[in-house]
Design a protein around this motif. Structure first.
Motif, PDB file in Angstrom:
ATOM      1  N   LYS A   1       4.553   1.985   6.186  1.00 34.44           N
ATOM      2  CA  LYS A   1       5.216   0.821   5.598  1.00 34.44           C
ATOM      3  C   LYS A   1       6.632   0.751   6.147  1.00 34.44           C
ATOM      4  O   LYS A   1       7.156   1.756   6.647  1.00 34.44           O
ATOM      5  CB  LYS A   1       5.206   0.872   4.073  1.00 34.44           C
ATOM      6  N   PRO A   2       7.256  -0.438   6.081  1.00 31.89           N
ATOM      7  CA  PRO A   2       8.622  -0.534   6.605  1.00 31.89           C
ATOM      8  C   PRO A   2       9.529   0.490   5.927  1.00 31.89           C
ATOM      9  O   PRO A   2       9.391   0.764   4.737  1.00 31.89           O
ATOM     10  CB  PRO A   2       9.032  -1.961   6.242  1.00 31.89           C
ATOM     11  N   ARG A   3      10.470   1.038   6.693  1.00 34.68           N
ATOM     12  CA  ARG A   3      11.311   2.119   6.194  1.00 34.68           C
ATOM     13  C   ARG A   3      12.118   1.704   4.962  1.00 34.68           C
ATOM     14  O   ARG A   3      12.423   2.521   4.102  1.00 34.68           O
ATOM     15  CB  ARG A   3      12.233   2.595   7.308  1.00 34.68           C
ATOM     16  N   GLU A   4      12.459   0.404   4.874  1.00 33.01           N
ATOM     17  CA  GLU A   4      13.265  -0.038   3.735  1.00 33.01           C
ATOM     18  C   GLU A   4      12.509   0.098   2.413  1.00 33.01           C
ATOM     19  O   GLU A   4      13.099   0.018   1.337  1.00 33.01           O
ATOM     20  CB  GLU A   4      13.729  -1.483   3.931  1.00 33.01           C
ATOM     21  N   TRP A   5      11.175   0.253   2.511  1.00 33.48           N
ATOM     22  CA  TRP A   5      10.366   0.415   1.297  1.00 33.48           C
ATOM     23  C   TRP A   5      10.093   1.878   0.992  1.00 33.48           C
ATOM     24  O   TRP A   5       9.344   2.203   0.065  1.00 33.48           O
ATOM     25  CB  TRP A   5       9.046  -0.331   1.439  1.00 33.48           C
ATOM     26  N   VAL A   6      10.630   2.784   1.788  1.00 39.02           N
ATOM     27  CA  VAL A   6      10.412   4.218   1.551  1.00 39.02           C
ATOM     28  C   VAL A   6      11.602   4.764   0.777  1.00 39.02           C
ATOM     29  O   VAL A   6      12.749   4.682   1.235  1.00 39.02           O
ATOM     30  CB  VAL A   6      10.244   4.974   2.881  1.00 39.02           C
ATOM     31  N   SER A   7      11.328   5.310  -0.388  1.00 35.11           N
ATOM     32  CA  SER A   7      12.415   5.868  -1.205  1.00 35.11           C
ATOM     33  C   SER A   7      13.234   6.876  -0.405  1.00 35.11           C
ATOM     34  O   SER A   7      12.676   7.780   0.228  1.00 35.11           O
ATOM     35  CB  SER A   7      11.813   6.558  -2.433  1.00 35.11           C
TER      36      SER A   7
END
Lengths: 140, 282
Positions: free
Chosen positions: B184-190
């Motif tokens: 998933k896009p990195r901005e969605w990775v905590s």
């Protein structure tokens, strides 16, 4: 003071608010069509169940302005009266930061007319920190 | 040298003294950042902050900033025994995650009241101020500290420290796998924004994979998830942190072997955090 590029490094890769990350994860495991928009009104995610209703995969649609997205489905009352953006539940949740619910007709991207009920509610991380909305589509 | 980072505690959950934990240490989370201008920043107040406090007083330190990732006891329990707190010459600024319900001061003071503690916070002689973690980068002594919420039960942040020439990400309690790490896009990775491209990543790696399977949702990572997270964010050196209390020194070394096996041969091999470990950051 740090060089600007050091600060930009963090900002340019800013994480979505954790509440949105959790909401997305929650939605991705629901069989109920659900969409999520951020505090600026940008549609940032809808789940697979919503894809089935809306006739378009999120991976194809990508992020977009919420109004642009809802307008594409021509929401209208059962009497075929168009529902202005500001009266749609998602827009109410966004602008007025309160829950809203409405039944209306849409024509989804695959050309099929559907009757849906939409519940939208705001997400607050703190009492003064509005981070986005969730909208749920209840299929008739 | 711009910053010297010293690990004073890297054990998870509960202090674990004894013959089986001598090498990597039994004190809970505490990191010291010594700045070029003489300033001191402390990350977390686990039991490792007790020996740090004695050392700081011996060095004559009078001004301290303490940043808390969250208020679980293993990150707070040492504060009551932090010697500078009991010295009227000291000024201590405590930063921590805000809560939707109570202010930081009120939540911390619970640990300073009966039946948990005999001395009331009113009797603390140091000058102490409490602040919600800054929403914008906090700068002092040539570094900036950025805080962001990360996945762990209750309000919890991770920190990124930038010197302008190097960066450290500190995510001691973090379960990013709960919302997905890969695909998933990195901005969605905590935590990904905090750890992106970090030269040094101190990350939760409490469990072996089979242990994690029985503890999903407890807020901690398997060694495999720590390695996967490190790869996704492009960190240059992963330091395995928040050691499981039941893991002896020898067990931890097997965990490190597993991390290196998962990590492959590219780049710097993951290493175990150890009390007394020092990193010099340009």
């Amino acid at each position: 003071m740090l060089p600007p590029q050091a600060m930009a490094e963090v900002d340019s890769h800013r994480q979505k608010h954790l509440v949105l990350i959790l909401a997305r994860e929650f939605a991705s495991n629901l069989a109920t069509p659900t969409l999520i928009a951020d505090a600026r009104g940008r549609l940032v995610y809808y789940n697979e169940a919503a894809e089935a209703v809306l006739g378009r995969r999120f991976a194809e649609a990508g992020e977009m302005e919420l109004d642009e997205w809802t307008a594409s489905f021509a929401p209208r009352t059962s009497d075929a009266v168009p529902i202005p953006a500001q009266r749609r539940p998602a827009r109410i949740a966004l602008d007025e930061q309160r829950a809203a619910h409405q039944r209306y007709q849409v024509t989804s991207a695959d050309g099929i007319e559907r009757e849906v009920e939409v519940t939208a509610f705001p997400l607050f991380a703190h009492a003064d920190e509005f981070v986005g909305i969730v909208a749920i589509f209840w299929r008739s | 040298m711009a910053v010297r980072l010293t690990i004073w505690g890297c054990r998870g959950s509960v202090p674990t003294p004894g013959p089986n934990t001598i090498e990597y240490g039994g004190n809970t989370s505490c990191i010291e950042l010594s700045l070029e201008d003489g300033g001191v920043v402390v990350l977390d107040a686990g039991s490792g902050i007790r020996p740090l406090g004695l050392d700081l007083l011996a060095r004559g330190t009078r001004r301290i900033h303490l940043f808390l990732t969250h208020l679980h006891l293993d990150h707070l329990e040492g504060l009551r025994f932090f010697a500078p707190l009991w010295d009227e010459r000291v000024t201590l600024d405590v930063w921590g995650p805000s809560s939707p319900v109570l202010g930081l001061r009120e939540r911390i003071l619970r640990a300073f009241s009966p039946p948990l503690f005999p001395v009331d916070f009113r009797d603390v002689p140091a000058r102490v101020a409490f602040h919600d973690d800054p929403r914008k980068p906090w700068t002092s002594g040539g570094i900036s500290i950025t805080a962001d919420l990360v996945l762990h039960p209750g309000p919890t942040v991770g920190f990124r420290i930038d010197t302008g020439k190097s960066s450290v990400a500190y995510l001691p309690d973090h379960e990013p796998a709960l919302a997905g790490i890969s695909g998933k896009p990195r901005e969605w990775v905590s935590g990904a924004a905090l750890a992106h491209g970090a030269d040094l990543l101190l990350h939760d790696a409490q469990y072996f994979e089979d242990e994690y399977a029985a503890r999903i949702g407890w807020g901690h990572s398997s060694v495999a998830d720590a390695v996967a997270f490190s790869h996704v964010v492009g960190a240059r050196h992963l330091v395995l942190f928040h050691h499981e209390p039941d893991h002896s020194d020898r067990t931890l070394e097997r965990l490190e072997d597993r991390a290196r096996e998962l990590s492959g041969r590219d780049g710097s091999p993951p290493t175990l955090a150890r009390e007394g470990m020092v990193f010099e950051l340009p």
